[in-house]
Design an enzyme around this catalytic site. Structure first.
Site, PDB file in Angstrom:
ATOM      1  N   GLY A  13       0.788  -1.232   0.000  1.00 13.70           N
ATOM      2  CA  GLY A  13       0.000   0.000   0.000  1.00 13.70           C
ATOM      3  C   GLY A  13       0.816   1.277   0.000  1.00 13.70           C
ATOM      4  N   MET A  91      -4.503  -6.420  -6.998  1.00 12.71           N
ATOM      5  CA  MET A  91      -4.030  -7.444  -7.923  1.00 12.71           C
ATOM      6  C   MET A  91      -5.125  -8.454  -8.310  1.00 12.71           C
ATOM      7  SD  MET A  91      -1.143  -6.119  -8.342  1.00 12.71           S
ATOM      8  CE  MET A  91      -0.001  -7.201  -9.179  1.00 12.71           C
ATOM      9  N   ARG A  92      -6.352  -7.987  -8.408  1.00 10.99           N
ATOM     10  CA  ARG A  92      -7.442  -8.829  -8.933  1.00 10.99           C
ATOM     11  C   ARG A  92      -7.956  -8.188 -10.210  1.00 10.99           C
ATOM     12  NH1 ARG A  92      -6.655 -13.339  -7.076  1.00 10.99           N
ATOM     13  NH2 ARG A  92      -8.672 -13.968  -7.880  1.00 10.99           N
ATOM     14  N   LEU A  94     -10.793  -7.165 -12.723  1.00 10.03           N
ATOM     15  CA  LEU A  94     -12.210  -6.812 -12.561  1.00 10.03           C
ATOM     16  C   LEU A  94     -12.917  -6.970 -13.903  1.00 10.03           C
ATOM     17  CD1 LEU A  94     -11.562  -3.607 -10.432  1.00 10.03           C
ATOM     18  CD2 LEU A  94     -12.562  -5.756  -9.600  1.00 10.03           C
ATOM     19  N   HIS A 110       0.061   1.474 -13.056  1.00 16.48           N
ATOM     20  CA  HIS A 110       0.691   0.267 -13.596  1.00 16.48           C
ATOM     21  C   HIS A 110       2.181   0.545 -13.791  1.00 16.48           C
ATOM     22  CE1 HIS A 110       0.944  -3.553 -15.638  1.00 16.48           C
ATOM     23  NE2 HIS A 110       1.635  -2.970 -16.604  1.00 16.48           N
TER      24      HIS A 110
HETATM   25  C1  GAR Z   1       3.010  -0.951  -7.610  1.00 14.51           C
HETATM   26  O1  GAR Z   1       4.271  -1.022  -8.231  1.00 14.51           O
HETATM   27  C2  GAR Z   1       1.913  -0.889  -8.661  1.00 14.51           C
HETATM   28  O2  GAR Z   1       2.260  -0.153  -9.795  1.00 14.51           O
HETATM   29  C3  GAR Z   1       1.755  -2.348  -8.994  1.00 14.51           C
HETATM   30  O3  GAR Z   1       1.826  -3.007  -7.766  1.00 14.51           O
HETATM   31  C4  GAR Z   1       2.693  -2.270  -6.887  1.00 14.51           C
HETATM   32  C5  GAR Z   1       1.967  -2.037  -5.585  1.00 14.51           C
HETATM   33  O4  GAR Z   1       2.820  -1.464  -4.631  1.00 14.51           O
HETATM   34  N1  GAR Z   1       0.496  -2.584  -9.657  1.00 14.51           N
HETATM   35  C6  GAR Z   1       0.325  -3.485 -10.613  1.00 14.51           C
HETATM   36  O5  GAR Z   1       1.219  -4.209 -11.011  1.00 14.51           O
HETATM   37  C7  GAR Z   1      -1.071  -3.549 -11.170  1.00 14.51           C
HETATM   38  N2  GAR Z   1      -1.067  -4.122 -12.477  1.00 14.51           N
HETATM   39  P1  GAR Z   1       2.207  -0.734  -3.364  1.00 14.51           P
HETATM   40  O6  GAR Z   1       1.211  -1.714  -2.718  1.00 14.51           O
HETATM   41  O7  GAR Z   1       3.389  -0.504  -2.466  1.00 14.51           O
HETATM   42  O8  GAR Z   1       1.545   0.521  -3.808  1.00 14.51           O
END
Ligand code: GAR
Length: 197
Positions: A13, A91-92, A94, A110
């Site tokens: 987060g 990470m789900r 939709l 992303h």
């Molecule tokens: C981040 O790097 C975000 O861009 C990626 O997950 C990480 C979450 O980090 N999202 C994806 O890959 C979505 N396709 P965080 O929980 O520390 O924000």
């Protein structure tokens, strides 16, 4: 009127934290809830410490029934009455049934320069391709994976000795700048992209 923002997370987060920290003073939005599909997500503690209500909707009990999971998401959101949803490491996938009613009101971050590298392992794929420049994107969410109008991008130069971990860390630093900048502009009604170079 101030926009109410629901932030969806699955893990640490850190992007959510930066969004929460940014929504103060004359910012046009405030967080109304942080929702996770994983009760162990570290971001839930951060949200609670910041005084933001949290919801957990675990996906496992739905055993792959995405529509039922999404009904539960909608139910959990209902009394928080969000105007916008920010996916921040959620990470789900939709389905259109959830996404379409939120069209134009749901953002995602992303870790690649879309349209390059939709899906997972974006840093590894950028390294394997020998890219000189990598980065991150904030976009409006559509039912297609990591697609939809681009609202902002930040570029990161790939260094000769970069590993997946070092590159991911520098991209994450940019994510932390980009997402708050995009949300502030978007929530204020301005959809022009934010480009950080
Ligand atoms: C981040 O790097 C975000 O861009 C990626 O997950 C990480 C979450 O980090 N999202 C994806 O890959 C979505 N396709 P965080 O929980 O520390 O924000």
């Amino acid at each position: 009127m101030t926009k109410r923002v629901a932030v969806f997370i699955s893990g640490s987060g850190s992007n959510m934290q930066k969004l929460l920290e940014s929504m103060k003073d004359d910012h046009p939005a405030r967080a109304c809830v942080v929702l996770s599909n994983d009760p162990r997500a570290g971001g839930l503690d951060i949200a609670e410490a910041a005084g933001v209500p949290t919801e957990v909707v675990r996906h496992e009990p739905f055993k792959g029934d995405r529509v039922a999971f999404e009904h539960a998401l909608t139910g959990a959101l209902a009394h928080h009455a969000p105007d916008l949803i920010c996916l921040a490491g959620f990470m789900r996938r939709l389905t259109a049934g959830f996404v379409d009613p939120w069209r134009g009101r749901m953002l995602n971050i992303h870790p690649s320069l879309l349209p390059k590298y939709r899906g997972l392992n974006t840093h590894r794929r950028a390294l394997e391709a020998g890219d000189a420049v990598h980065g991150c994107t904030v976009h409006e969410v559509t039912a297609a994976l990591d697609d939809g109008p681009i609202l902002g991008q930040a570029e990161v130069h790939v260094l000769p000795d970069d590993t997946e971990a070092t590159l991911a860390a520098r991209v994450l630093e940019q994510e932390h700048l980009l997402y708050p900048a995009v949300l502030a502009r978007f929530a204020g009604g301005d959809r022009r992209p934010v480009m950080l170079r």
